[in-house]
Design an enzyme around this catalytic site. Structure first.
Site, PDB file in Angstrom:
ATOM      1  N   GLU A 127       0.800  -1.245   0.000  1.00  0.00           N
ATOM      2  CA  GLU A 127       0.000   0.000   0.000  1.00  0.00           C
ATOM      3  C   GLU A 127       0.829   1.291   0.000  1.00  0.00           C
ATOM      4  O   GLU A 127       0.541   2.229   0.736  1.00  0.00           O
ATOM      5  CB  GLU A 127      -0.957   0.012   1.200  1.00  0.00           C
ATOM      6  CG  GLU A 127      -1.897  -1.172   1.213  1.00  0.00           C
ATOM      7  CD  GLU A 127      -2.904  -1.134   2.363  1.00  0.00           C
ATOM      8  OE1 GLU A 127      -2.767  -0.296   3.258  1.00  0.00           O
ATOM      9  OE2 GLU A 127      -3.826  -1.970   2.341  1.00  0.00           O
ATOM     10  N   ASN A 169       2.159  -5.153  -3.172  1.00  0.00           N
ATOM     11  CA  ASN A 169       0.747  -5.468  -2.915  1.00  0.00           C
ATOM     12  C   ASN A 169      -0.038  -4.183  -2.646  1.00  0.00           C
ATOM     13  O   ASN A 169       0.425  -3.325  -1.895  1.00  0.00           O
ATOM     14  CB  ASN A 169       0.689  -6.379  -1.674  1.00  0.00           C
ATOM     15  CG  ASN A 169      -0.646  -7.048  -1.448  1.00  0.00           C
ATOM     16  OD1 ASN A 169      -1.161  -7.711  -2.356  1.00  0.00           O
ATOM     17  ND2 ASN A 169      -1.198  -6.911  -0.259  1.00  0.00           N
ATOM     18  N   HIS A 205     -10.385  -5.795  -2.740  1.00  0.00           N
ATOM     19  CA  HIS A 205     -11.483  -5.552  -1.792  1.00  0.00           C
ATOM     20  C   HIS A 205     -12.583  -4.823  -2.559  1.00  0.00           C
ATOM     21  O   HIS A 205     -12.521  -3.611  -2.743  1.00  0.00           O
ATOM     22  CB  HIS A 205     -11.003  -4.692  -0.624  1.00  0.00           C
ATOM     23  CG  HIS A 205      -9.893  -5.308   0.171  1.00  0.00           C
ATOM     24  ND1 HIS A 205     -10.046  -6.507   0.847  1.00  0.00           N
ATOM     25  CD2 HIS A 205      -8.622  -4.909   0.411  1.00  0.00           C
ATOM     26  CE1 HIS A 205      -8.913  -6.802   1.468  1.00  0.00           C
ATOM     27  NE2 HIS A 205      -8.031  -5.849   1.208  1.00  0.00           N
ATOM     28  N   GLU A 234      -6.206 -10.615  -1.395  1.00  0.00           N
ATOM     29  CA  GLU A 234      -7.061 -10.414  -0.205  1.00  0.00           C
ATOM     30  C   GLU A 234      -8.516 -10.282  -0.640  1.00  0.00           C
ATOM     31  O   GLU A 234      -9.244  -9.395  -0.185  1.00  0.00           O
ATOM     32  CB  GLU A 234      -6.636  -9.151   0.567  1.00  0.00           C
ATOM     33  CG  GLU A 234      -5.192  -9.149   1.006  1.00  0.00           C
ATOM     34  CD  GLU A 234      -4.757  -7.858   1.704  1.00  0.00           C
ATOM     35  OE1 GLU A 234      -5.621  -7.106   2.200  1.00  0.00           O
ATOM     36  OE2 GLU A 234      -3.543  -7.605   1.741  1.00  0.00           O
ATOM     37  N   ASP A 236     -12.212 -10.037  -1.211  1.00  0.00           N
ATOM     38  CA  ASP A 236     -13.524 -10.068  -0.565  1.00  0.00           C
ATOM     39  C   ASP A 236     -14.449  -9.146  -1.348  1.00  0.00           C
ATOM     40  O   ASP A 236     -14.005  -8.172  -1.950  1.00  0.00           O
ATOM     41  CB  ASP A 236     -13.484  -9.739   0.937  1.00  0.00           C
ATOM     42  CG  ASP A 236     -12.728  -8.485   1.315  1.00  0.00           C
ATOM     43  OD1 ASP A 236     -12.649  -7.545   0.500  1.00  0.00           O
ATOM     44  OD2 ASP A 236     -12.223  -8.425   2.444  1.00  0.00           O
TER      45      ASP A 236
HETATM   46  C1  XIL Z   1      -6.404  -6.160   8.373  1.00  0.00           C
HETATM   47  C2  XIL Z   1      -6.705  -7.349   9.265  1.00  0.00           C
HETATM   48  O1  XIL Z   1      -7.575  -8.209   8.565  1.00  0.00           O
HETATM   49  C3  XIL Z   1      -7.327  -6.894  10.548  1.00  0.00           C
HETATM   50  O2  XIL Z   1      -7.448  -7.983  11.460  1.00  0.00           O
HETATM   51  C4  XIL Z   1      -6.484  -5.802  11.198  1.00  0.00           C
HETATM   52  O3  XIL Z   1      -7.145  -5.294  12.317  1.00  0.00           O
HETATM   53  C5  XIL Z   1      -6.215  -4.683  10.208  1.00  0.00           C
HETATM   54  O4  XIL Z   1      -5.605  -5.221   9.048  1.00  0.00           O
HETATM   55  N1  XIL Z   1      -5.081  -4.532   3.702  1.00  0.00           N
HETATM   56  C6  XIL Z   1      -4.102  -5.393   4.164  1.00  0.00           C
HETATM   57  C7  XIL Z   1      -4.345  -6.247   5.351  1.00  0.00           C
HETATM   58  O5  XIL Z   1      -3.049  -5.527   3.513  1.00  0.00           O
HETATM   59  O6  XIL Z   1      -3.188  -6.504   6.102  1.00  0.00           O
HETATM   60  C8  XIL Z   1      -5.403  -5.655   6.248  1.00  0.00           C
HETATM   61  O7  XIL Z   1      -5.701  -6.614   7.249  1.00  0.00           O
HETATM   62  C9  XIL Z   1      -6.621  -5.253   5.465  1.00  0.00           C
HETATM   63  C10 XIL Z   1      -6.299  -4.249   4.402  1.00  0.00           C
END
Ligand code: XIL
Length: 301
Positions: A127, A169, A205, A234, A236
């Protein structure tokens, strides 16, 4: 197929999940994990605050438990994340300049060395690009140490674990936009100058405001054309019903259409495990039952 990981393996891919290590004692959770998934990402346990709570004092308990579980069950591990502006330990907030740069390089080196040989791919940097239209870097303490902090992190990771794939990422990079153009230019520059980078992770996301873009596959393809692998890291998707099932199958089909899209990881197992649980964005409901989104994902694999 009858399970996500086994079905993804038929085309040489993996299907993974982000795992919270404290849930490995939940039998429903572990049952689904072991049945369905062939890659695991530590949801929090390999982040900077978890692994180096005090300067140069490393704690690997949670991450090691995840690696052990993966190895005992034939799963691979995605390391997440070596350098990130979030979930840093408190002590880095008082550092800047060369002190912070040295601390970051030491962190990358120590953690990647500890896990050397056990990690399929590392999210070396997470990020680092800004949202919105600038296409530039996100302002952060790491960015303020100098624009070359990202390549310094990648070089340190390569030196520490030459066998791990090294990935950048990020999120909202799924379609062609200012942010993904910025990442694209960085990868192109790294490839031109021989800075080690093997892969780009797309967090993926998706929400009602930020749905799967129409140029999703084309955007993944342009990164592959630079000579890196891509992974969905990741995944969702907010919502329910056909919009959710259609979006899951679209993402899976986009990855499968690209030979160097090597795997898909969802950001948790049950909706109740999600970091944004109210969005019901995952493949299993709170009781561990398969949702319609599961079926559409499996059918698309
Ligand atoms: C999130 C986790 O899922 C949570 O448990 C934590 O409180 C905050 O981080 N992008 C990412 C992940 O790269 O590491 C993040 O994970 C969500 C957003």
């Amino acid at each position: 197929g009858t399970a996500l990981g086994a079905t993804a393996a038929e085309t040489g891919r993996y299907f993974g999940a982000a795992v919270a290590v404290n849930k490995l004692s939940d039998s429903v959770y572990v049952g689904i994990l072991n049945r369905e998934f062939t890659m695991v990402t530590a949801e929090n346990e390999m982040k900077w605050d978890a692994t180096e709570p005090n300067p140069n004092q490393f704690t690997y308990t949670g991450g090691d438990r995840l690696v052990s579980h993966a190895q005992a069950n034939g799963m691979r591990v995605r390391g997440h994340a070596l350098a990130w502006h979030q979930q840093q330990p408190r002590w880095t907030s008082v550092l800047s300049g060369s002190a912070l740069r040295s601390a970051m390089i030491n962190h990358v080196t120590q953690v990647a060395t500890h896990y050397r040989g056990k990690i399929y791919a590392w999210d070396v940097v997470n990020e680092a690009f800004a949202d919105g239209g600038s296409g530039g870097r996100r302002d952060s303490n790491l960015q303020r140490t100098g624009d070359d902090w990202i390549e310094a992190a990648f070089r340190a990771a390569r030196a520490a674990d030459p066998g791990a794939k090294l990935c950048y990422n990020d999120y909202y990079t799924d379609g062609q936009n200012a942010k993904s153009n910025g990442v694209y230019a960085m990868v192109q520059d790294f490839k031109a100058r021989g800075v080690p980078i093997d892969c780009v992770g797309f967090q993926s996301h998706f929400t009602g405001q930020s749905p799967v873009p129409s140029d999703h596959q084309a955007n993944l393809q342009r990164f592959v054309d630079l000579g890196v692998e891509v992974q969905i890291t990741e995944l969702d998707i907010e919502g329910s019903g056909s919009s959710q099932t259609d979006s899951y199958s679209r993402v899976v089909r986009a990855c499968l259409a690209i030979s160097r899209c090597t795997g898909i990881t969802v950001s948790g197992i049950r909706d109740t495990d999600s970091w944004r649980a109210s969005a019901t964005p995952l493949l299993f409901d709170g009781n561990g039952n398969k949702k319609a989104a599961y079926t559409s994902t499996l059918n698309a694999l």
